[in-house]
Design a protein around this motif. Sequence first.
Motif, PDB file in Angstrom:
ATOM      1  N   LEU B 417     -15.574   4.984   6.664  1.00  8.68           N
ATOM      2  CA  LEU B 417     -13.909   5.127   6.203  1.00  8.68           C
ATOM      3  C   LEU B 417     -13.250   5.610   7.162  1.00  8.68           C
ATOM      4  CD1 LEU B 417     -14.972   5.813   2.561  1.00  8.68           C
ATOM      5  CD2 LEU B 417     -14.712   3.558   3.325  1.00  8.68           C
ATOM      6  N   SER B 418     -12.036   5.304   7.154  1.00  4.89           N
ATOM      7  CA  SER B 418     -10.956   5.971   8.138  1.00  4.89           C
ATOM      8  C   SER B 418     -10.158   6.722   7.337  1.00  4.89           C
ATOM      9  CB  SER B 418     -10.602   5.178   9.208  1.00  4.89           C
ATOM     10  OG  SER B 418     -10.054   3.975   8.427  1.00  4.89           O
ATOM     11  N   GLU B 419      -9.658   7.980   7.664  1.00  6.16           N
ATOM     12  CA  GLU B 419      -8.622   8.551   7.085  1.00  6.16           C
ATOM     13  C   GLU B 419      -7.281   8.099   7.239  1.00  6.16           C
ATOM     14  OE1 GLU B 419      -8.096  12.773   7.557  1.00  6.16           O
ATOM     15  OE2 GLU B 419     -10.220  13.347   7.500  1.00  6.16           O
ATOM     16  N   THR B 420      -6.825   7.772   5.865  1.00  4.43           N
ATOM     17  CA  THR B 420      -5.368   7.171   5.974  1.00  4.43           C
ATOM     18  C   THR B 420      -4.326   7.873   4.970  1.00  4.43           C
ATOM     19  OG1 THR B 420      -6.735   5.270   5.698  1.00  4.43           O
ATOM     20  CG2 THR B 420      -4.547   4.804   5.809  1.00  4.43           C
ATOM     21  N   PRO B 421      -3.164   7.982   5.519  1.00  5.44           N
ATOM     22  CA  PRO B 421      -2.256   8.591   4.444  1.00  5.44           C
ATOM     23  C   PRO B 421      -1.831   7.789   3.603  1.00  5.44           C
ATOM     24  CG  PRO B 421      -1.164   8.040   6.663  1.00  5.44           C
ATOM     25  CD  PRO B 421      -2.549   7.791   6.741  1.00  5.44           C
ATOM     26  N   TYR B 422      -1.761   8.172   2.315  1.00  7.66           N
ATOM     27  CA  TYR B 422      -1.376   7.195   1.228  1.00  7.66           C
ATOM     28  C   TYR B 422      -0.567   8.073   0.230  1.00  7.66           C
ATOM     29  CZ  TYR B 422      -1.586   3.913  -2.688  1.00  7.66           C
ATOM     30  OH  TYR B 422      -1.368   3.129  -3.522  1.00  7.66           O
ATOM     31  N   GLU B 423       0.547   7.883   0.119  1.00  7.26           N
ATOM     32  CA  GLU B 423       1.469   8.541  -0.781  1.00  7.26           C
ATOM     33  C   GLU B 423       1.621  10.313  -0.453  1.00  7.26           C
ATOM     34  OE1 GLU B 423       3.749   7.607  -3.087  1.00  7.26           O
ATOM     35  OE2 GLU B 423       2.884   6.057  -4.380  1.00  7.26           O
ATOM     36  N   LYS B 424       1.607  10.541   0.818  1.00  7.14           N
ATOM     37  CA  LYS B 424       1.856  11.522   1.358  1.00  7.14           C
ATOM     38  C   LYS B 424       0.517  12.433   1.319  1.00  7.14           C
ATOM     39  CE  LYS B 424       6.623  12.035   2.120  1.00  7.14           C
ATOM     40  NZ  LYS B 424       7.273  11.621   0.979  1.00  7.14           N
ATOM     41  N   THR B 425      -0.560  11.752   0.800  1.00 16.11           N
ATOM     42  CA  THR B 425      -1.671  12.653   0.803  1.00 16.11           C
ATOM     43  C   THR B 425      -2.677  11.731   1.475  1.00 16.11           C
ATOM     44  OG1 THR B 425      -3.276  13.801  -0.524  1.00 16.11           O
ATOM     45  CG2 THR B 425      -2.571  11.780  -1.289  1.00 16.11           C
ATOM     46  N   LYS B 426      -3.929  12.451   1.818  1.00 16.04           N
ATOM     47  CA  LYS B 426      -5.167  11.731   2.480  1.00 16.04           C
ATOM     48  C   LYS B 426      -6.031  11.111   1.747  1.00 16.04           C
ATOM     49  CE  LYS B 426      -4.226  12.647   7.179  1.00 16.04           C
ATOM     50  NZ  LYS B 426      -4.696  13.776   8.096  1.00 16.04           N
ATOM     51  N   VAL B 427      -6.198   9.986   2.099  1.00 12.88           N
ATOM     52  CA  VAL B 427      -7.450   9.225   1.384  1.00 12.88           C
ATOM     53  C   VAL B 427      -8.175   8.362   2.349  1.00 12.88           C
ATOM     54  CG1 VAL B 427      -6.467   8.543  -0.723  1.00 12.88           C
ATOM     55  CG2 VAL B 427      -6.375   6.934   1.062  1.00 12.88           C
ATOM     56  N   TYR B 428      -9.448   8.075   1.970  1.00  4.52           N
ATOM     57  CA  TYR B 428     -10.246   7.400   2.950  1.00  4.52           C
ATOM     58  C   TYR B 428     -10.257   6.114   2.849  1.00  4.52           C
ATOM     59  CZ  TYR B 428     -12.001  11.977   3.832  1.00  4.52           C
ATOM     60  OH  TYR B 428     -11.926  13.425   3.801  1.00  4.52           O
ATOM     61  N   GLN B 429     -10.022   5.061   3.695  1.00  5.32           N
ATOM     62  CA  GLN B 429      -9.961   3.849   3.364  1.00  5.32           C
ATOM     63  C   GLN B 429     -11.154   2.818   4.402  1.00  5.32           C
ATOM     64  OE1 GLN B 429      -6.296   1.683   4.203  1.00  5.32           O
ATOM     65  NE2 GLN B 429      -6.477   0.440   2.338  1.00  5.32           N
ATOM     66  N   CYS B 430     -11.543   1.748   3.865  1.00  2.00           N
ATOM     67  CA  CYS B 430     -12.317   1.050   4.570  1.00  2.00           C
ATOM     68  C   CYS B 430     -11.441   0.067   5.464  1.00  2.00           C
ATOM     69  CB  CYS B 430     -13.403   0.358   3.662  1.00  2.00           C
ATOM     70  SG  CYS B 430     -14.342  -0.987   4.652  1.00  2.00           S
ATOM     71  N   GLY B 431     -11.799  -0.069   6.669  1.00  2.00           N
ATOM     72  CA  GLY B 431     -10.736  -0.842   7.334  1.00  2.00           C
ATOM     73  C   GLY B 431     -10.955  -2.608   7.198  1.00  2.00           C
ATOM     74  N   PHE B 432     -12.016  -2.783   6.358  1.00  4.21           N
ATOM     75  CA  PHE B 432     -12.823  -4.146   6.253  1.00  4.21           C
ATOM     76  C   PHE B 432     -12.472  -4.810   4.898  1.00  4.21           C
ATOM     77  CE2 PHE B 432     -15.252  -2.539   9.655  1.00  4.21           C
ATOM     78  CZ  PHE B 432     -14.875  -3.466  10.757  1.00  4.21           C
ATOM     79  N   CYS B 433     -12.892  -3.883   3.954  1.00  2.00           N
ATOM     80  CA  CYS B 433     -12.491  -4.609   2.591  1.00  2.00           C
ATOM     81  C   CYS B 433     -11.232  -3.954   2.072  1.00  2.00           C
ATOM     82  CB  CYS B 433     -13.928  -4.344   1.766  1.00  2.00           C
ATOM     83  SG  CYS B 433     -14.154  -2.525   1.298  1.00  2.00           S
ATOM     84  N   ARG B 434     -10.648  -2.937   2.619  1.00  2.00           N
ATOM     85  CA  ARG B 434      -9.485  -2.366   2.068  1.00  2.00           C
ATOM     86  C   ARG B 434      -9.674  -1.459   0.749  1.00  2.00           C
ATOM     87  NH1 ARG B 434      -7.188  -2.525   6.374  1.00  2.00           N
ATOM     88  NH2 ARG B 434      -5.539  -1.604   5.576  1.00  2.00           N
ATOM     89  N   GLY B 435     -11.178  -1.127   0.569  1.00  2.00           N
ATOM     90  CA  GLY B 435     -11.272  -0.255  -0.732  1.00  2.00           C
ATOM     91  C   GLY B 435     -10.847   1.172  -0.285  1.00  2.00           C
ATOM     92  N   CYS B 517     -20.192  14.232  -7.065  1.00  2.00           N
ATOM     93  CA  CYS B 517     -19.161  14.637  -5.919  1.00  2.00           C
ATOM     94  C   CYS B 517     -17.732  14.747  -6.410  1.00  2.00           C
ATOM     95  CB  CYS B 517     -19.454  13.863  -4.865  1.00  2.00           C
ATOM     96  SG  CYS B 517     -20.848  13.349  -4.456  1.00  2.00           S
ATOM     97  N   ASN B 518     -17.540  14.228  -7.717  1.00  2.00           N
ATOM     98  CA  ASN B 518     -16.080  14.213  -8.243  1.00  2.00           C
ATOM     99  C   ASN B 518     -14.923  13.389  -7.405  1.00  2.00           C
ATOM    100  OD1 ASN B 518     -15.514  15.293 -10.455  1.00  2.00           O
ATOM    101  ND2 ASN B 518     -15.840  17.465  -9.684  1.00  2.00           N
ATOM    102  N   ILE B 519     -15.500  12.097  -6.994  1.00  2.00           N
ATOM    103  CA  ILE B 519     -14.783  11.435  -6.260  1.00  2.00           C
ATOM    104  C   ILE B 519     -14.811   9.940  -6.844  1.00  2.00           C
ATOM    105  CG2 ILE B 519     -15.141  12.238  -3.817  1.00  2.00           C
ATOM    106  CD1 ILE B 519     -17.132  10.438  -3.157  1.00  2.00           C
ATOM    107  N   THR B 520     -13.822   9.099  -6.538  1.00  2.00           N
ATOM    108  CA  THR B 520     -13.712   7.828  -7.131  1.00  2.00           C
ATOM    109  C   THR B 520     -13.407   6.783  -6.019  1.00  2.00           C
ATOM    110  OG1 THR B 520     -12.696   8.733  -8.982  1.00  2.00           O
ATOM    111  CG2 THR B 520     -12.347   6.423  -8.692  1.00  2.00           C
ATOM    112  N   TRP B 521     -14.252   5.823  -6.132  1.00  2.00           N
ATOM    113  CA  TRP B 521     -14.014   4.644  -5.261  1.00  2.00           C
ATOM    114  C   TRP B 521     -13.280   3.426  -5.983  1.00  2.00           C
ATOM    115  CZ3 TRP B 521     -14.168   2.941  -0.487  1.00  2.00           C
ATOM    116  CH2 TRP B 521     -14.314   1.778  -0.125  1.00  2.00           C
ATOM    117  N   PHE B 522     -12.013   3.279  -5.310  1.00  2.00           N
ATOM    118  CA  PHE B 522     -11.374   1.811  -5.667  1.00  2.00           C
ATOM    119  C   PHE B 522     -11.449   0.830  -4.797  1.00  2.00           C
ATOM    120  CE2 PHE B 522      -9.027   5.443  -7.037  1.00  2.00           C
ATOM    121  CZ  PHE B 522      -8.523   5.491  -8.307  1.00  2.00           C
ATOM    122  N   ASP B 523     -11.904  -0.538  -5.357  1.00  2.00           N
ATOM    123  CA  ASP B 523     -11.845  -1.545  -4.367  1.00  2.00           C
ATOM    124  C   ASP B 523     -10.444  -1.993  -4.163  1.00  2.00           C
ATOM    125  OD1 ASP B 523     -14.628  -1.989  -4.639  1.00  2.00           O
ATOM    126  OD2 ASP B 523     -14.563  -3.268  -6.495  1.00  2.00           O
ATOM    127  N   ALA B 524     -10.332  -2.918  -3.285  1.00  2.00           N
ATOM    128  CA  ALA B 524      -9.175  -3.231  -2.772  1.00  2.00           C
ATOM    129  C   ALA B 524      -8.187  -3.615  -3.818  1.00  2.00           C
ATOM    130  CB  ALA B 524      -9.213  -4.502  -1.974  1.00  2.00           C
TER     131      ALA B 524
END
Lengths: 187, 545
Positions: B417-435, B517-524
């Motif tokens: 996953l690559s670090e992407t800015p989203y709403e002024k904070t950082k999230v990790y996004q997959c470059g292929f499925c956009r999750g 780990c207290n993390i959440t995965w959102f699909d595209a």
Amino acid sequence: MEIWILVAVIALLLLWAIVIYNQLIALKNEVKNAWKQIDVQLKRRHDLIPNLVTVVKGYMEFERETLEKVTAARARAISTSGLREKVSAENLLSQELSGLFAVIENYPVLKSNENVLQLQEELTSTENRIAFARQLYNDLVANFATRIESFPSNIIASIFRFRKAEYYFIGEIDRSLPVADMSARPK
Amino acid sequence: MPLTFIEIEKQKTWRIGLLFLLLLLMYFSVVLSLFLGILFFFPFYFMKTGSLVFWSDPLYIMVITGCSLFLAGIHFWFSASGAVQSVMKSLGAIPPDPEDGIHRRLKNIIDEIHVVTGQTRKIGCFVIPSLSMNAIAVADLKGNAAIAITEGLLSRLTRSQTEAVLAHEAYHILSRDCMEATIATSLFGMYAAMLEKLQNLGEEERSGLHPAFFLFWILLKLSQMLSMLISREREYRADAASVRMTRNPVAMAEALHLISRNWRGSGMIGSGLEMLCIINPQENELDESEGFWSNLMSTHPPIRKRIDILLKMVRVSIAELDRKLTSGTQTVNVPSGAAEPLYHVFDPKHKWQGPYALAELAALPWLLPLTWIRSSKDISMERASENPLINAIFTNRLNTAGKEVSEFLCPSCKQSLSETPYEKTKVYQCGFCRGVLVDNTKIPRIIARREKECTERIRSLAKAVTTDNQRKLAVKKLKKAEAQLKSLTSCPKCHNPMLRTFYSLAYLIEIDRCGFCNITWFDADELEMLQCIIENRMTATLDLS
């Protein structure tokens, strides 16, 4: 007494021959009917192509050649008779059609045109129907051939000269270009 | 043994006949036991000379036999002859709309099926106006047959997948096992309802179960088991027949996979009808397990196994493609050096392409981590990301895209996953499925910020999804939620399975959560939908009648 036994045996043999003969005739007619089904579907395709060409023509000034090829292939497919020639002509037509669809993919206007989409769906469906009708036909031909060749029905078949029907093969042209599979689904 | 469609039409397997006879016998004995039950309750109307005489008197036996046969016959005829209409009515199915493009396609496919069967059997088609995903085939004694498909399934499948599903259902009709199931359903469905009522009655009066009813119950269970035994094997046969028609095992496998991941319509499709569906509307553990007991009891084989069998068939279709290539043009250069394996790739249009060498693969723009590939060296089919050599292509693509790569892997694509800015904070996004992978602490922040506009597409998507999920939730509540199925995704951090759950009961978006780990995965699109729902105070508008 012996005479009666002889008569009974002959009568039984005759009865058996009649039953086998009738079965063979039924199978033969099934094959014929299946071939007609293919014809119906092919005709359906021939009728659809002019519509597609007229719709597409206005947008595709630079692809005149592709369109002409399709029209020519259609004309040829309609005019030929005889199984072998027909098969090769139809295969050529399928090939030209998938070429046309590939070209349409490059025109966003066409790709979103409601008429084109509908015609494309109809043609895809027809291609499928042709493939399925062919599948049925070949199955029936195989059935018929098995019956003609297997003992004891082969005796009756040879007396009355039943001939095996020809399979609907995908022709030579098709093999040289793998794109033009009859089941190719342009979309 | 592969069957042609003509053979299927002619085949009257003795096994099915026998099972049918057994079903009838069951029916008969159930009626008989009912009679005995009545006798037990009201002995005085029937017996004037005592029970011993009753049992030995052939006249009584004959009267009972005759009566139950008569009753069975009437019931049989009424429940079986008009089953197509009554089932369609109970599902609220409507005939396809000729104005609608997708419905026209459905009609076309049904006509195609008519062609392949030689126009011997007319099959009607219906659409069930529901967002769930399932298909059902019904046939009755009058000779009517129909396939119904839900709106949700019809819209979400591609053309070739729809073909595969419909061919599967058509096989059920042609092979007559559908008729048998329809009859069994309409017969035993009624008994099940009766038994339920009787049990309720018993509880109210606190008298417990009566021995006659116990016998009744055993018979019912037995008959259910029997009808289920029919069901399991023929699903495999129907899958095979479908592949024979469409020559596209992957389409069938993908359709099954798609259906199994979504709401299958439990609660909407009545419980008696499950044997007629392509997939059991109720998710249960039994269906997904193997072994003697589950083989005996379950109506549908495990989906995983069905998909596996289908994918194995792919081998054949690739062999055909190879032959075509080699017998034709010589322009296809088949490198003789066996050092480098070649790969066949399944393109988005559902055709096998190739063989490609590794370098050629990298140049394919439509190659994604979830694309099916098959190497020329071994037989099995896999996702592109499962092959380490090909996986390198994606890693390479990420590197050239110049994004920061994190150590986390996308749970579905298995790519970094690559670090992407989203709403002024950082999230990790997959470059292929956009999750998107989000830290739980960051979710409130993201929701509160409104920088990202909610597009029309997201809005309509969110609406559909919440309505769908509302229904799912309602059904779950009604059924008191059986055990959750195992999640298919594993946490990118700790690799434990993630829990698939709703974000909250007010905001019905399904997400995958890791409790450790207290993390959440959102699909595209899921994160955007969640935002959209909360910002616009969207609620599901659904009456649950």
